[in-house]
Write a protein that holds these residues in place. Structure first.
Motif, PDB file in Angstrom:
ATOM      1  N   HIS A   7       0.736  -1.127  -0.004  1.00 50.37           N
ATOM      2  CA  HIS A   7      -0.002  -0.155   0.240  1.00 50.37           C
ATOM      3  C   HIS A   7       0.641   1.130   0.102  1.00 50.37           C
ATOM      4  CE1 HIS A   7      -2.407   3.234   1.639  1.00 50.37           C
ATOM      5  NE2 HIS A   7      -3.584   2.560   0.822  1.00 50.37           N
ATOM      6  N   TYR A  64      -9.978  -4.566  -6.297  1.00 51.84           N
ATOM      7  CA  TYR A  64      -9.945  -3.199  -6.426  1.00 51.84           C
ATOM      8  C   TYR A  64      -8.393  -2.861  -6.474  1.00 51.84           C
ATOM      9  CZ  TYR A  64      -9.771   1.435  -3.646  1.00 51.84           C
ATOM     10  OH  TYR A  64      -9.676   2.753  -3.244  1.00 51.84           O
ATOM     11  N   ASP A  66      -5.698  -0.409  -6.420  1.00 50.14           N
ATOM     12  CA  ASP A  66      -4.949   0.641  -5.911  1.00 50.14           C
ATOM     13  C   ASP A  66      -3.834   1.137  -6.689  1.00 50.14           C
ATOM     14  OD1 ASP A  66      -4.452   3.347  -4.812  1.00 50.14           O
ATOM     15  OD2 ASP A  66      -4.763   2.413  -2.968  1.00 50.14           O
ATOM     16  N   TYR A  91      -8.333   2.211  -9.458  1.00 41.35           N
ATOM     17  CA  TYR A  91      -8.256   3.291  -8.704  1.00 41.35           C
ATOM     18  C   TYR A  91      -6.867   4.025  -8.844  1.00 41.35           C
ATOM     19  CZ  TYR A  91      -8.181   6.811  -4.690  1.00 41.35           C
ATOM     20  OH  TYR A  91      -7.914   8.036  -4.129  1.00 41.35           O
TER      21      TYR A  91
END
Length: 182
Positions: A7, A64, A66, A91
């Motif tokens: 992340h 999803y 990112d 995203y």
């Protein structure tokens, strides 16, 4: 050159290592312990490769993505290699999403709705100039009027509920508002 799941731009917060992801070799990243900081039972958990996550999820759940620092074409190549084009939503910032739409118009993209567009008529104005198949944002940034605008435009809304709303009341509020994803 490998795609890994991380992340943050550094490994500091989530592993026993330090340094920027892009400055470490794959071997250095794979040697890190990515679990102990969360709970001792996760000791020796490794940082996964993006392709490993895609393989694990293929045919089971949607992803999803990112997207941050990796080259768009490489991320797209991994998604296509696992035949996950119909099972992802990407995203990123609006400029990066323009590149996604140029390279892979079939893959849905999800920007956050900026603050200046969180007004009457704002959703439609944003969609007129930015690629968006889904809209994102924190639960606290959405209200019934904005969700009505998104629905009128035919664009689903996925909300983040991390932080103080990450409890039963937050999920209940999201469901009551009628969001399509959490």
């Amino acid at each position: 050159g490998a795609l890994v799941l991380m992340h943050d731009s550094t490994v500091d917060r989530t592993t026993n290592g330090t340094g920027a992801v892009h400055d470490l070799t794959l071997r250095q990243i794979r040697d890190l312990d990515a679990g102990t900081k969360f709970h001792p039972r996760y000791r020796r958990e490794r940082v996964p490769l993006f392709e490993e996550a895609l393989r694990l999820c293929r045919g089971r759940v949607h992803i999803y993505v990112d997207h941050k620092e990796a080259p768009t074409a490489e991320v797209l190549r991994a998604i296509r290699a696992q035949k996950m084009e119909g099972s992802v939503v990407v995203y990123a910032g609006t400029e990066a999403l323009r590149e996604w739409k140029r390279l892979a118009p079939e893959i849905p993209v999800m920007p956050s709705l900026p603050t200046e567009y969180r007004v009457e008529g704002g959703v439609q104005r944003f969609l007129a100039s930015h690629p968006a198949d889904v809209l994102d944002g924190h639960l606290l940034q959405w209200n019934a009027d904005l969700l009505r605008q998104a629905a009128a435009a035919g664009v689903p809304v996925y909300v983040d509920i991390m932080g103080p709303t990450d409890r039963e009341e937050g999920y209940t509020r999201a469901l009551e508002l009628g969001v399509q994803g959490i």
